[in-house]
Motif scaffolding. Structure first.
Motif, short mmCIF file in Angstrom:
data_model
loop_
_atom_site.label_atom_id
_atom_site.label_comp_id
_atom_site.label_asym_id
_atom_site.label_seq_id
_atom_site.Cartn_x
_atom_site.Cartn_y
_atom_site.Cartn_z
N GLU A 4 29.28 95.16 -28.20
CA GLU A 4 29.92 94.15 -27.36
C GLU A 4 29.16 92.83 -27.36
OE1 GLU A 4 30.51 95.75 -23.48
OE2 GLU A 4 31.90 97.27 -24.19
N GLU A 6 27.27 91.53 -29.72
CA GLU A 6 27.48 90.82 -30.98
C GLU A 6 28.87 90.19 -31.03
OE1 GLU A 6 26.79 93.78 -33.95
OE2 GLU A 6 24.62 93.66 -33.78
N LEU A 7 29.88 90.94 -30.58
CA LEU A 7 31.24 90.40 -30.55
C LEU A 7 31.33 89.19 -29.62
CD1 LEU A 7 33.32 93.70 -30.45
CD2 LEU A 7 33.12 92.10 -32.36
N PHE A 8 30.67 89.28 -28.47
CA PHE A 8 30.68 88.17 -27.53
C PHE A 8 30.00 86.95 -28.15
CE2 PHE A 8 28.85 85.67 -24.04
CZ PHE A 8 30.00 85.41 -23.32
N GLU A 10 29.64 86.23 -31.27
CA GLU A 10 30.49 85.70 -32.33
C GLU A 10 31.64 84.87 -31.75
OE1 GLU A 10 33.66 87.49 -35.50
OE2 GLU A 10 31.79 88.59 -35.25
N ALA A 11 32.27 85.40 -30.70
CA ALA A 11 33.39 84.70 -30.08
C ALA A 11 32.97 83.39 -29.43
CB ALA A 11 34.07 85.60 -29.04
N MET A 12 31.75 83.35 -28.90
CA MET A 12 31.28 82.17 -28.18
C MET A 12 30.46 81.23 -29.05
SD MET A 12 32.71 82.81 -25.38
CE MET A 12 32.12 81.50 -24.38
N ARG A 14 31.00 78.93 -31.25
CA ARG A 14 31.36 77.51 -31.39
C ARG A 14 31.51 76.79 -30.05
NH1 ARG A 14 35.85 79.32 -35.42
NH2 ARG A 14 36.59 79.95 -33.41
N GLY A 158 39.37 94.01 -22.44
CA GLY A 158 38.75 92.79 -22.93
C GLY A 158 37.66 92.23 -22.04
#
Length: 174
Positions: A4, A6-8, A10-12, A14, A158
């Motif tokens: 989670e 890493e996904l967060f 990646e999503a944040m 930019r 989510g």
């Protein structure tokens, strides 16, 4: 599979902070006052129907389901298909303040006939050991003074476990 965090990240990746000139402060903060506290709402006599019992914990400690809640209704809640009528964000408050806000908000929801809520309690990343707010919220929903009004509580899809969706009973007013 990525975890989670890493996904967060990646999503944040930019996301950029707002420039100070673009930030808008609430009026209460401009004057130097703290955020106003909500006071619990005292409701008229409420009659919960059909039954007055607390939801049970399932195998998942972060899921509460009362007897009689259909699998279809639970699936619709857990998948985010029931429209959220109220959101309570508990970030930045103490455990005691959170429980007061939760009590007042749920009483108001019951009085107004609202049935689906989102409670943002956080994942407990800043707590030492166990997630303090998350555990307190679920314990209160299961055992607190309005437990009889909670039909179901499930982790919001989510949210990474930082929020839950609630389904409340229909209430008759006397």
């Amino acid at each position: 599979m990525a975890d989670e965090d890493e996904l967060f990240a990646e999503a944040m990746g930019r996301v950029q902070p707002l420039a100070a000139s673009k930030k808008i402060e609430p009026e209460s903060l401009k004057s130097g006052r703290k955020r106003p506290r909500l006071k619990p709402v005292r409701t008229a006599k409420l009659v919960i129907s059909p039954a007055s019992h607390a939801p049970a914990t399932t195998d998942d400690p972060w899921q509460l389901v009362a007897d009689g809640v259909s699998r279809e209704r639970l699936r619709r809640l857990a998948s985010g298909h029931l429209p959220v009528e109220f959101t309570l964000d508990l970030h930045g408050v103490t455990r005691d303040e959170a429980l007061l806000l939760l009590a007042g908000s749920l009483e108001a929801m019951l009085t107004e006939g609202r049935r689906v809520a989102r409670i943002i309690h956080g994942r407990g990343l800043h707590s030492q050991g166990k997630p303090v707010l998350k555990e307190a919220v679920y314990r209160w929903l299961r055992e607190g003074p309005l437990a009889h009004a909670v039909l179901a509580a499930v982790a919001e899809p989510g949210s990474g476990g930082g929020a839950c969706l609630l389904l409340l009973r229909k209430v008759a007013h006397k």
